[in-house]
Design an enzyme around this catalytic site. Sequence first.
Site, mmCIF file in Angstrom:
data_model
loop_
_atom_site.group_PDB
_atom_site.id
_atom_site.type_symbol
_atom_site.label_atom_id
_atom_site.label_comp_id
_atom_site.label_asym_id
_atom_site.label_seq_id
_atom_site.Cartn_x
_atom_site.Cartn_y
_atom_site.Cartn_z
ATOM 1 N N VAL A 65 4.876 -0.916 -6.000
ATOM 2 C CA VAL A 65 4.773 0.331 -6.787
ATOM 3 C C VAL A 65 5.820 1.366 -6.380
ATOM 4 O O VAL A 65 6.111 2.278 -7.145
ATOM 5 C CB VAL A 65 3.367 0.993 -6.714
ATOM 6 N N TYR A 156 -3.584 10.599 4.058
ATOM 7 C CA TYR A 156 -4.374 9.962 2.994
ATOM 8 C C TYR A 156 -5.139 11.018 2.180
ATOM 9 O O TYR A 156 -5.165 10.982 0.949
ATOM 10 C CB TYR A 156 -5.329 8.972 3.658
HETATM 11 P P1 NAD Z 1 -7.064 -3.084 -0.264
HETATM 12 O O1 NAD Z 1 -6.239 -2.819 0.935
HETATM 13 O O2 NAD Z 1 -8.046 -4.202 -0.253
HETATM 14 O O3 NAD Z 1 -6.121 -3.255 -1.542
HETATM 15 C C1 NAD Z 1 -5.068 -2.396 -1.795
HETATM 16 C C2 NAD Z 1 -4.255 -2.946 -2.935
HETATM 17 O O4 NAD Z 1 -3.093 -2.128 -3.100
HETATM 18 C C3 NAD Z 1 -3.778 -4.356 -2.665
HETATM 19 O O5 NAD Z 1 -3.882 -5.128 -3.857
HETATM 20 C C4 NAD Z 1 -2.313 -4.149 -2.286
HETATM 21 O O6 NAD Z 1 -1.500 -5.250 -2.610
HETATM 22 C C5 NAD Z 1 -1.959 -2.955 -3.127
HETATM 23 N N1 NAD Z 1 -0.781 -2.267 -2.607
HETATM 24 C C6 NAD Z 1 -0.656 -1.590 -1.440
HETATM 25 N N2 NAD Z 1 0.586 -1.140 -1.323
HETATM 26 C C7 NAD Z 1 1.256 -1.529 -2.439
HETATM 27 C C8 NAD Z 1 2.569 -1.354 -2.904
HETATM 28 N N3 NAD Z 1 3.485 -0.688 -2.196
HETATM 29 N N4 NAD Z 1 2.908 -1.885 -4.093
HETATM 30 C C9 NAD Z 1 2.003 -2.574 -4.824
HETATM 31 N N5 NAD Z 1 0.731 -2.759 -4.439
HETATM 32 C C10 NAD Z 1 0.381 -2.237 -3.252
HETATM 33 O O7 NAD Z 1 -7.750 -1.710 -0.560
HETATM 34 P P2 NAD Z 1 -8.932 -1.316 -1.566
HETATM 35 O O8 NAD Z 1 -10.038 -0.857 -0.710
HETATM 36 O O9 NAD Z 1 -9.176 -2.327 -2.581
HETATM 37 O O10 NAD Z 1 -8.262 -0.001 -2.204
HETATM 38 C C11 NAD Z 1 -7.940 0.133 -3.588
HETATM 39 C C12 NAD Z 1 -7.800 1.613 -3.889
HETATM 40 O O11 NAD Z 1 -9.060 2.247 -3.681
HETATM 41 C C13 NAD Z 1 -6.815 2.334 -2.996
HETATM 42 O O12 NAD Z 1 -6.117 3.311 -3.735
HETATM 43 C C14 NAD Z 1 -7.705 3.006 -1.975
HETATM 44 O O13 NAD Z 1 -7.100 4.136 -1.402
HETATM 45 C C15 NAD Z 1 -8.897 3.344 -2.823
HETATM 46 N N6 NAD Z 1 -10.134 3.571 -2.073
HETATM 47 C C16 NAD Z 1 -10.695 2.605 -1.315
HETATM 48 C C17 NAD Z 1 -11.884 2.865 -0.634
HETATM 49 C C18 NAD Z 1 -12.576 1.848 0.217
HETATM 50 O O14 NAD Z 1 -13.544 2.203 0.882
HETATM 51 N N7 NAD Z 1 -12.164 0.602 0.237
HETATM 52 C C19 NAD Z 1 -12.469 4.127 -0.743
HETATM 53 C C20 NAD Z 1 -11.872 5.096 -1.537
HETATM 54 C C21 NAD Z 1 -10.699 4.804 -2.209
#
Ligand code: NAD
Length: 249
Positions: A65, A156
């Site tokens: 991204v 973050y």
């Molecule tokens: P995860 O680490 O399992 O997945 C993150 C995803 O983002 C992966 O598919 C990864 O390949 C992709 N990604 C990261 N950097 C990238 C880049 N430079 N280019 C393209 N893709 C990239 O995390 P998740 O928990 O599934 O998180 C998904 C979203 O939800 C994120 O934005 C995270 O901040 C948000 N979030 C997660 C939680 C939680 O508790 N897991 C809570 C609040 C928000």
Amino acid sequence: MACEGRLQGKVALVTGGSRGIGRAIVQRLASEGATVYFTYRQARESAERVAMEAPEALFPVQADVRDAEAMAGVVQRIQEEQGRLDILVNNAGIARDNLLLRMKDEEWNEVLEVNLFSVFRLTRQVLPIMLRQRSGSIINISSIIGLMGNAGQANYATAKAGLIGFTKALAREVGSRNIRVNAVAPGFIETDMTAGLPDDVRTAFRQQIALRRLGKPEEVASVVAFLASDDASYITGQVLVVCGGYLIA
Ligand code: NAD
């Protein structure tokens, strides 16, 4: 339970769809009838495994991204192949936690770049298509950390709070063209991102969550599908908090 056919004929782009919340969103949108393009950075194998579940509806694309040119290529491909783009889910995100006094420039910059700046650029690339269509739904995955802060996560929290401001401003900017822009703020969801939390920290969190458990990626995906669909046709500029009652305003 997915609402079968609710997104029939719609085309979606989801960033970071190979695992975690992104994967659940990809699967849910497709199960409701959407054609879904999703990006991944490195996990080719797992992205291809996800796509195998519905090869006619799921299209994995390798693209970081942060790479504006690569992302422009993804948008152009969708336009050429589908002639439209109805749903954009800005999901890709990372955390690089550290106390502020120890936080390196790279930790700050990388989190802002992936979680916020790339969302600005990709949304700007997608918007002309939605403006021409006079319809679209943009969903930004923020976090409760963007609403309440958290020690060790200044980078973050800044990025996720920024996404909320971005969501509200853009909703006002494009609402007259029937484009809706919303944010989803998940709490603690069971994914790779939270897998590293020590047991005692998990237990402490669980005690503060009204539902007394962490959430599942599917429980975020169902809210995203709702916002993407016409069922949410009068909702824009909002932040939907999906946290099991951890944060009750
Ligand atoms: P995860 O680490 O399992 O997945 C993150 C995803 O983002 C992966 O598919 C990864 O390949 C992709 N990604 C990261 N950097 C990238 C880049 N430079 N280019 C393209 N893709 C990239 O995390 P998740 O928990 O599934 O998180 C998904 C979203 O939800 C994120 O934005 C995270 O901040 C948000 N979030 C997660 C939680 C939680 O508790 N897991 C809570 C609040 C928000």
